[in-house]
Motif scaffolding. Structure first.
Motif, PDB file in Angstrom:
ATOM      1  N   ALA A  40       0.831  -1.202   0.000  1.00 18.92           N
ATOM      2  CA  ALA A  40       0.000   0.000   0.000  1.00 18.92           C
ATOM      3  C   ALA A  40       0.870   1.259   0.000  1.00 18.92           C
ATOM      4  O   ALA A  40       0.580   2.227  -0.710  1.00 18.92           O
ATOM      5  N   GLU A  41       1.949   1.234   0.771  1.00 14.65           N
ATOM      6  CA  GLU A  41       2.858   2.377   0.796  1.00 14.65           C
ATOM      7  C   GLU A  41       3.546   2.561  -0.552  1.00 14.65           C
ATOM      8  O   GLU A  41       3.698   3.684  -1.031  1.00 14.65           O
ATOM      9  N   GLU A  42       3.976   1.468  -1.145  1.00 19.72           N
ATOM     10  CA  GLU A  42       4.627   1.548  -2.456  1.00 19.72           C
ATOM     11  C   GLU A  42       3.646   2.055  -3.510  1.00 19.72           C
ATOM     12  O   GLU A  42       3.989   2.891  -4.354  1.00 19.72           O
ATOM     13  N   ARG A  43       2.426   1.581  -3.454  1.00 15.73           N
ATOM     14  CA  ARG A  43       1.390   2.033  -4.393  1.00 15.73           C
ATOM     15  C   ARG A  43       1.143   3.536  -4.228  1.00 15.73           C
ATOM     16  O   ARG A  43       1.044   4.273  -5.209  1.00 15.73           O
ATOM     17  N   SER A  44       1.110   3.995  -2.989  1.00 11.24           N
ATOM     18  CA  SER A  44       0.930   5.415  -2.712  1.00 11.24           C
ATOM     19  C   SER A  44       2.092   6.228  -3.278  1.00 11.24           C
ATOM     20  O   SER A  44       1.889   7.297  -3.866  1.00 11.24           O
ATOM     21  N   PHE A  45       3.317   5.735  -3.123  1.00  7.79           N
ATOM     22  CA  PHE A  45       4.489   6.405  -3.679  1.00  7.79           C
ATOM     23  C   PHE A  45       4.367   6.561  -5.187  1.00  7.79           C
ATOM     24  O   PHE A  45       4.598   7.643  -5.733  1.00  7.79           O
ATOM     25  N   TRP A  46       3.990   5.489  -5.875  1.00  8.51           N
ATOM     26  CA  TRP A  46       3.897   5.543  -7.332  1.00  8.51           C
ATOM     27  C   TRP A  46       2.767   6.447  -7.791  1.00  8.51           C
ATOM     28  O   TRP A  46       2.888   7.116  -8.814  1.00  8.51           O
ATOM     29  N   LYS A  47       1.672   6.489  -7.055  1.00  7.18           N
ATOM     30  CA  LYS A  47       0.573   7.394  -7.408  1.00  7.18           C
ATOM     31  C   LYS A  47       1.026   8.844  -7.307  1.00  7.18           C
ATOM     32  O   LYS A  47       0.710   9.665  -8.172  1.00  7.18           O
ATOM     33  N   LYS A  48       1.775   9.166  -6.255  1.00  2.00           N
ATOM     34  CA  LYS A  48       2.304  10.525  -6.106  1.00  2.00           C
ATOM     35  C   LYS A  48       3.289  10.839  -7.228  1.00  2.00           C
ATOM     36  O   LYS A  48       3.305  11.944  -7.764  1.00  2.00           O
ATOM     37  N   ARG A  49       4.103   9.858  -7.584  1.00  2.00           N
ATOM     38  CA  ARG A  49       5.093  10.037  -8.652  1.00  2.00           C
ATOM     39  C   ARG A  49       4.393  10.320  -9.987  1.00  2.00           C
ATOM     40  O   ARG A  49       4.807  11.195 -10.735  1.00  2.00           O
ATOM     41  N   VAL A  50       3.328   9.582 -10.265  1.00  2.00           N
ATOM     42  CA  VAL A  50       2.569   9.791 -11.503  1.00  2.00           C
ATOM     43  C   VAL A  50       1.981  11.202 -11.515  1.00  2.00           C
ATOM     44  O   VAL A  50       2.028  11.887 -12.542  1.00  2.00           O
ATOM     45  N   LYS A  51       1.455  11.629 -10.388  1.00  2.00           N
ATOM     46  CA  LYS A  51       0.868  12.970 -10.296  1.00  2.00           C
ATOM     47  C   LYS A  51       1.923  14.047 -10.575  1.00  2.00           C
ATOM     48  O   LYS A  51       1.676  14.999 -11.317  1.00  2.00           O
ATOM     49  N   LYS A  52       3.132  13.881 -10.025  1.00  2.00           N
ATOM     50  CA  LYS A  52       4.210  14.843 -10.257  1.00  2.00           C
ATOM     51  C   LYS A  52       4.630  14.852 -11.723  1.00  2.00           C
ATOM     52  O   LYS A  52       4.864  15.913 -12.301  1.00  2.00           O
ATOM     53  N   LEU A  53       4.721  13.666 -12.312  1.00  2.00           N
ATOM     54  CA  LEU A  53       5.130  13.586 -13.717  1.00  2.00           C
ATOM     55  C   LEU A  53       4.098  14.239 -14.634  1.00  2.00           C
ATOM     56  O   LEU A  53       4.462  14.921 -15.596  1.00  2.00           O
ATOM     57  N   LYS A  54       2.834  14.038 -14.322  1.00  2.00           N
ATOM     58  CA  LYS A  54       1.786  14.663 -15.134  1.00  2.00           C
ATOM     59  C   LYS A  54       1.855  16.182 -15.034  1.00  2.00           C
ATOM     60  O   LYS A  54       1.649  16.881 -16.033  1.00  2.00           O
ATOM     61  N   SER A  55       2.172  16.692 -13.849  1.00  2.00           N
ATOM     62  CA  SER A  55       2.289  18.145 -13.712  1.00  2.00           C
ATOM     63  C   SER A  55       3.511  18.657 -14.473  1.00  2.00           C
ATOM     64  O   SER A  55       3.466  19.740 -15.067  1.00  2.00           O
ATOM     65  N   LYS A  56       4.595  17.877 -14.494  1.00  2.00           N
ATOM     66  CA  LYS A  56       5.777  18.277 -15.268  1.00  2.00           C
ATOM     67  C   LYS A  56       5.471  18.289 -16.761  1.00  2.00           C
ATOM     68  O   LYS A  56       5.916  19.179 -17.482  1.00  2.00           O
ATOM     69  N   ILE A  57       4.727  17.298 -17.214  1.00  2.00           N
ATOM     70  CA  ILE A  57       4.345  17.247 -18.630  1.00  2.00           C
ATOM     71  C   ILE A  57       3.503  18.464 -18.979  1.00  2.00           C
ATOM     72  O   ILE A  57       3.726  19.110 -20.001  1.00  2.00           O
ATOM     73  N   LYS A  58       2.544  18.778 -18.130  1.00  2.00           N
ATOM     74  CA  LYS A  58       1.682  19.940 -18.384  1.00  2.00           C
ATOM     75  C   LYS A  58       2.509  21.222 -18.451  1.00  2.00           C
ATOM     76  O   LYS A  58       2.312  22.055 -19.325  1.00  2.00           O
ATOM     77  N   GLU A  59       3.460  21.340 -17.538  1.00  2.00           N
ATOM     78  CA  GLU A  59       4.330  22.508 -17.520  1.00  2.00           C
ATOM     79  C   GLU A  59       5.160  22.632 -18.804  1.00  2.00           C
ATOM     80  O   GLU A  59       5.272  23.703 -19.388  1.00  2.00           O
ATOM     81  N   LEU A  60       5.698  21.505 -19.239  1.00  2.00           N
ATOM     82  CA  LEU A  60       6.499  21.512 -20.485  1.00  2.00           C
ATOM     83  C   LEU A  60       5.643  21.823 -21.704  1.00  2.00           C
ATOM     84  O   LEU A  60       6.090  22.528 -22.613  1.00  2.00           O
ATOM     85  N   GLU A  61       4.422  21.279 -21.728  1.00  2.00           N
ATOM     86  CA  GLU A  61       3.541  21.545 -22.868  1.00  2.00           C
ATOM     87  C   GLU A  61       3.122  23.007 -22.894  1.00  2.00           C
ATOM     88  O   GLU A  61       2.966  23.585 -23.971  1.00  2.00           O
ATOM     89  N   ASP A  62       2.955  23.618 -21.732  1.00  2.00           N
ATOM     90  CA  ASP A  62       2.602  25.033 -21.678  1.00  2.00           C
ATOM     91  C   ASP A  62       3.737  25.912 -22.199  1.00  2.00           C
ATOM     92  O   ASP A  62       3.489  26.958 -22.793  1.00  2.00           O
ATOM     93  N   GLU A  63       4.968  25.488 -21.990  1.00  2.00           N
ATOM     94  CA  GLU A  63       6.123  26.241 -22.474  1.00  2.00           C
ATOM     95  C   GLU A  63       6.279  26.153 -23.987  1.00  2.00           C
ATOM     96  O   GLU A  63       6.814  27.055 -24.595  1.00  2.00           O
ATOM     97  N   CYS A  64       5.829  25.031 -24.565  1.00  2.00           N
ATOM     98  CA  CYS A  64       6.001  24.834 -26.007  1.00  2.00           C
ATOM     99  C   CYS A  64       5.160  25.781 -26.757  1.00  2.00           C
ATOM    100  O   CYS A  64       4.475  26.259 -27.211  1.00  2.00           O
TER     101      CYS A  64
END
Length: 64
Positions: A40-64
């Motif tokens: 459960a802890e590992e799953r929570s870690f990966w969910k947070k990681r996915v959320k951070k990556l999606k925000s990074k993608i959004k940020e990069l797409e906004d810059e393009c």
């Protein structure tokens, strides 16, 4: 930042998201009770990681 570099970063983030989501699915499967807490802890870690990556993608797409 170079547009090609941004596109490569976005693609690598998307690949990592796919891998993480696959791992999250595996971790949600039934398991031995003694492993449930750590999974459960590992799953929570990966969910947070996915959320951070999606925000990074959004940020990069906004810059393009």
């Amino acid at each position: 930042m170079n547009d090609d570099l941004k596109k490569q970063l976005i693609e690598s983030y998307e690949r990592e998201i796919k891998k993480a989501e696959t791992l999250i699915e595996k971790l949600t499967e039934p398991c031995v009770k003694s492993l449930a807490h750590s999974r459960a802890e590992e799953r929570s870690f990966w969910k947070k990681r996915v959320k951070k990556l999606k925000s990074k993608i959004k940020e990069l797409e906004d810059e393009c």
